[in-house]
Scaffold this motif. Structure first.
Motif, PDB file in Angstrom:
ATOM      1  N   VAL A 159       0.848  -1.191   0.000  1.00 16.23           N
ATOM      2  CA  VAL A 159       0.000   0.000   0.000  1.00 16.23           C
ATOM      3  C   VAL A 159       0.886   1.245   0.000  1.00 16.23           C
ATOM      4  N   LEU A 160       0.627   2.146  -0.941  1.00 15.57           N
ATOM      5  CA  LEU A 160       1.333   3.420  -1.020  1.00 15.57           C
ATOM      6  C   LEU A 160       0.302   4.525  -0.817  1.00 15.57           C
ATOM      7  N   GLY A 161       0.336   5.175   0.338  1.00 15.97           N
ATOM      8  CA  GLY A 161      -0.606   6.232   0.657  1.00 15.97           C
ATOM      9  C   GLY A 161       0.115   7.460   1.159  1.00 15.97           C
ATOM     10  N   ALA A 162      -0.612   8.552   1.298  1.00 21.91           N
ATOM     11  CA  ALA A 162      -0.026   9.770   1.849  1.00 21.91           C
ATOM     12  C   ALA A 162       0.344   9.495   3.306  1.00 21.91           C
ATOM     13  N   CYS A 163       1.575   9.828   3.679  1.00 24.53           N
ATOM     14  CA  CYS A 163       2.015   9.459   5.025  1.00 24.53           C
ATOM     15  C   CYS A 163       3.084  10.414   5.546  1.00 24.53           C
ATOM     16  N   VAL A 164       3.219  10.416   6.863  1.00 25.90           N
ATOM     17  CA  VAL A 164       4.224  11.220   7.546  1.00 25.90           C
ATOM     18  C   VAL A 164       5.090  10.286   8.389  1.00 25.90           C
ATOM     19  N   HIS A 165       6.214  10.812   8.854  1.00 23.94           N
ATOM     20  CA  HIS A 165       7.047  10.049   9.764  1.00 23.94           C
ATOM     21  C   HIS A 165       6.379   9.950  11.128  1.00 23.94           C
ATOM     22  N   VAL A 166       6.602   8.815  11.786  1.00 22.93           N
ATOM     23  CA  VAL A 166       6.086   8.581  13.132  1.00 22.93           C
ATOM     24  C   VAL A 166       7.278   8.327  14.041  1.00 22.93           C
ATOM     25  N   ASN A 167       7.392   9.116  15.113  1.00 20.10           N
ATOM     26  CA  ASN A 167       8.494   8.977  16.061  1.00 20.10           C
ATOM     27  C   ASN A 167       7.973   8.513  17.412  1.00 20.10           C
ATOM     28  N   ASP A 168       8.487   7.349  17.850  1.00 21.26           N
ATOM     29  CA  ASP A 168       8.078   6.793  19.147  1.00 21.26           C
ATOM     30  C   ASP A 168       6.558   6.710  19.273  1.00 21.26           C
ATOM     31  N   GLY A 169       5.921   6.348  18.158  1.00 18.52           N
ATOM     32  CA  GLY A 169       4.486   6.152  18.166  1.00 18.52           C
ATOM     33  C   GLY A 169       3.671   7.411  18.032  1.00 18.52           C
ATOM     34  N   ILE A 170       4.350   8.568  17.862  1.00 19.03           N
ATOM     35  CA  ILE A 170       3.653   9.846  17.753  1.00 19.03           C
ATOM     36  C   ILE A 170       3.734  10.357  16.315  1.00 19.03           C
ATOM     37  N   VAL A 171       2.608  10.768  15.772  1.00 23.48           N
ATOM     38  CA  VAL A 171       2.537  11.285  14.408  1.00 23.48           C
ATOM     39  C   VAL A 171       3.234  12.645  14.333  1.00 23.48           C
ATOM     40  N   THR A 172       4.096  12.834  13.330  1.00 24.14           N
ATOM     41  CA  THR A 172       4.753  14.117  13.104  1.00 24.14           C
ATOM     42  C   THR A 172       4.122  14.798  11.896  1.00 24.14           C
ATOM     43  N   ASP A 173       4.623  15.987  11.568  1.00 24.40           N
ATOM     44  CA  ASP A 173       4.165  16.668  10.351  1.00 24.40           C
ATOM     45  C   ASP A 173       5.219  16.624   9.258  1.00 24.40           C
ATOM     46  N   VAL A 174       6.162  15.689   9.384  1.00 20.92           N
ATOM     47  CA  VAL A 174       7.221  15.530   8.389  1.00 20.92           C
ATOM     48  C   VAL A 174       6.759  14.510   7.343  1.00 20.92           C
ATOM     49  N   LEU A 175       6.539  14.969   6.139  1.00 26.12           N
ATOM     50  CA  LEU A 175       5.990  14.105   5.094  1.00 26.12           C
ATOM     51  C   LEU A 175       6.978  13.042   4.646  1.00 26.12           C
ATOM     52  N   ARG A 176       6.463  11.833   4.416  1.00 29.03           N
ATOM     53  CA  ARG A 176       7.245  10.746   3.822  1.00 29.03           C
ATOM     54  C   ARG A 176       6.903  10.572   2.351  1.00 29.03           C
ATOM     55  N   ASP A 177       5.614  10.682   2.029  1.00 30.42           N
ATOM     56  CA  ASP A 177       5.190  10.457   0.644  1.00 30.42           C
ATOM     57  C   ASP A 177       3.807  11.058   0.441  1.00 30.42           C
ATOM     58  N   ILE A 178       3.563  11.547  -0.786  1.00 32.63           N
ATOM     59  CA  ILE A 178       2.230  12.003  -1.203  1.00 32.63           C
ATOM     60  C   ILE A 178       1.986  11.449  -2.609  1.00 32.63           C
ATOM     61  N   PRO A 179       1.431  10.258  -2.720  1.00 29.95           N
ATOM     62  CA  PRO A 179       1.194   9.677  -4.049  1.00 29.95           C
ATOM     63  C   PRO A 179      -0.010  10.309  -4.733  1.00 29.95           C
ATOM     64  N   SER A 180       0.239  11.363  -5.501  1.00 32.11           N
ATOM     65  CA  SER A 180      -0.816  12.010  -6.276  1.00 32.11           C
ATOM     66  C   SER A 180      -0.236  12.444  -7.606  1.00 32.11           C
ATOM     67  N   ASP A 181      -1.023  12.344  -8.683  1.00 32.41           N
ATOM     68  CA  ASP A 181      -0.565  12.715 -10.016  1.00 32.41           C
ATOM     69  C   ASP A 181       0.738  11.980 -10.337  1.00 32.41           C
ATOM     70  N   GLU A 182       1.782  12.711 -10.784  1.00 37.49           N
ATOM     71  CA  GLU A 182       3.053  12.071 -11.110  1.00 37.49           C
ATOM     72  C   GLU A 182       3.687  11.416  -9.883  1.00 37.49           C
ATOM     73  N   GLY A 183       3.283  11.883  -8.692  1.00 42.63           N
ATOM     74  CA  GLY A 183       3.800  11.290  -7.468  1.00 42.63           C
ATOM     75  C   GLY A 183       3.415   9.830  -7.308  1.00 42.63           C
ATOM     76  N   LYS A 184       2.314   9.416  -7.920  1.00 47.21           N
ATOM     77  CA  LYS A 184       1.941   8.002  -7.855  1.00 47.21           C
ATOM     78  C   LYS A 184       2.955   7.155  -8.624  1.00 47.21           C
ATOM     79  N   VAL A 185       3.371   7.669  -9.771  1.00 48.90           N
ATOM     80  CA  VAL A 185       4.390   6.962 -10.562  1.00 48.90           C
ATOM     81  C   VAL A 185       5.710   6.923  -9.802  1.00 48.90           C
ATOM     82  N   ALA A 186       6.082   8.045  -9.206  1.00 48.76           N
ATOM     83  CA  ALA A 186       7.337   8.108  -8.453  1.00 48.76           C
ATOM     84  C   ALA A 186       7.316   7.123  -7.286  1.00 48.76           C
TER      85      ALA A 186
END
Length: 254
Positions: A159-186
């Motif tokens: 599964v490739l979805g929009a996601c952020v880094h998680v540190n010690d079980g806590i959600v951050t606002d640091v993006l890991r991936d945004i599969p949209s448009d050309e980003g899905k291909v990437a």
């Protein structure tokens, strides 16, 4: 059900369910890639989940107000697709990932699972029985998508979805991936998928991903994808229970 007489004239070929399944299997694919929202189920589970987390109080008032403002700007065209997809994951910063996964499970079970397209579920099950690798790619947050595709027996590592880094079980606002448009291909390329045999998508934001397939299958396509499908000679498919919902933006709490 879609009234085909009201479809733009550009849509030159509409597949029946039998023909749709037959043409997919005729490819003898090894790798098949599926968009999720609008393709495996109707609507937008990402924005739906966002509104639900606002209504249930999972998001703080400040975060809700921030997200509401940004989503309104998106609907006015003042914030782009890529930015809003990222922001709809970043807004959960500071919450526990376990809490996010529990919320995603509750939301999907109550609001999305009953609307899953049975024809798509059957197709994926048939492909899996043939040993075909199935991937799910979506700009919706990974918590909702990973939960949703459990119904299709697609594992989280596919599964490739929009996601952020998680540190010690806590959600951050640091993006890991945004599969949209050309980003899905990437995103697919980063996982070693450069030439999938079959790709299934419903919107113009899936166009780049559909274009790298040996065979593209527009499912429940939006008007812009209908037009592109006619230009590319891609037959389109509508599940029998396809929703005729208004595709315009729905403002949270609006």
């Amino acid at each position: 059900m879609m009234d085909l007489s009201k479809m733009p004239q550009a849509a030159q070929s509409v597949l029946t369910t039998q023909d749709f399944h037959t043409e997919v299997h005729a490819l003898s694919p090894r790798i098949a890639v599926f968009d999720c929202d609008g393709t495996l189920w109707p609507g937008d589970s990402g924005s739906g989940f966002m509104r639900w987390t606002i209504d249930t109080g999972l998001l703080s008032r400040d975060s809700s107000d921030w997200m509401d403002e940004h989503y309104r700007l998106y609907c006015k065209g003042e914030i782009g697709e890529l930015d809003i997809c990222g922001q709809m994951v970043q807004v959960y910063r500071g919450l526990r990932e376990q809490e996010m996964r529990a919320a995603a499970a509750q939301y999907f079970r109550a609001h999305i699972e009953p609307t899953i397209f049975p024809e798509m579920a059957q197709l994926i099950a048939d492909l899996q029985r043939s040993g075909i690798d199935i991937w799910a790619v979506s700009s919706t947050n990974n918590w909702v998508v990973e939960e949703g595709v459990k119904r299709f027996n697609i594992p989280a590592h596919r599964v490739l979805g929009a996601c952020v880094h998680v540190n010690d079980g806590i959600v951050t606002d640091v993006l890991r991936d945004i599969p949209s448009d050309e980003g899905k291909v990437a995103s697919l390329h980063r996982n070693g998928i450069t030439a999938p045999d079959a790709v299934f998508g419903n919107s113009i934001h899936d166009a780049a991903m559909l274009s790298i397939a040996r065979r593209a299958f527009p499912v429940n396509p939006t008007p812009a994808l209908i037009e592109l499908s006619a230009q590319r000679h891609w037959p389109v498919y509508y599940p029998a229970a396809m929703s005729a919902a208004d595709p315009r933006c729905i403002i949270p709490n609006g």
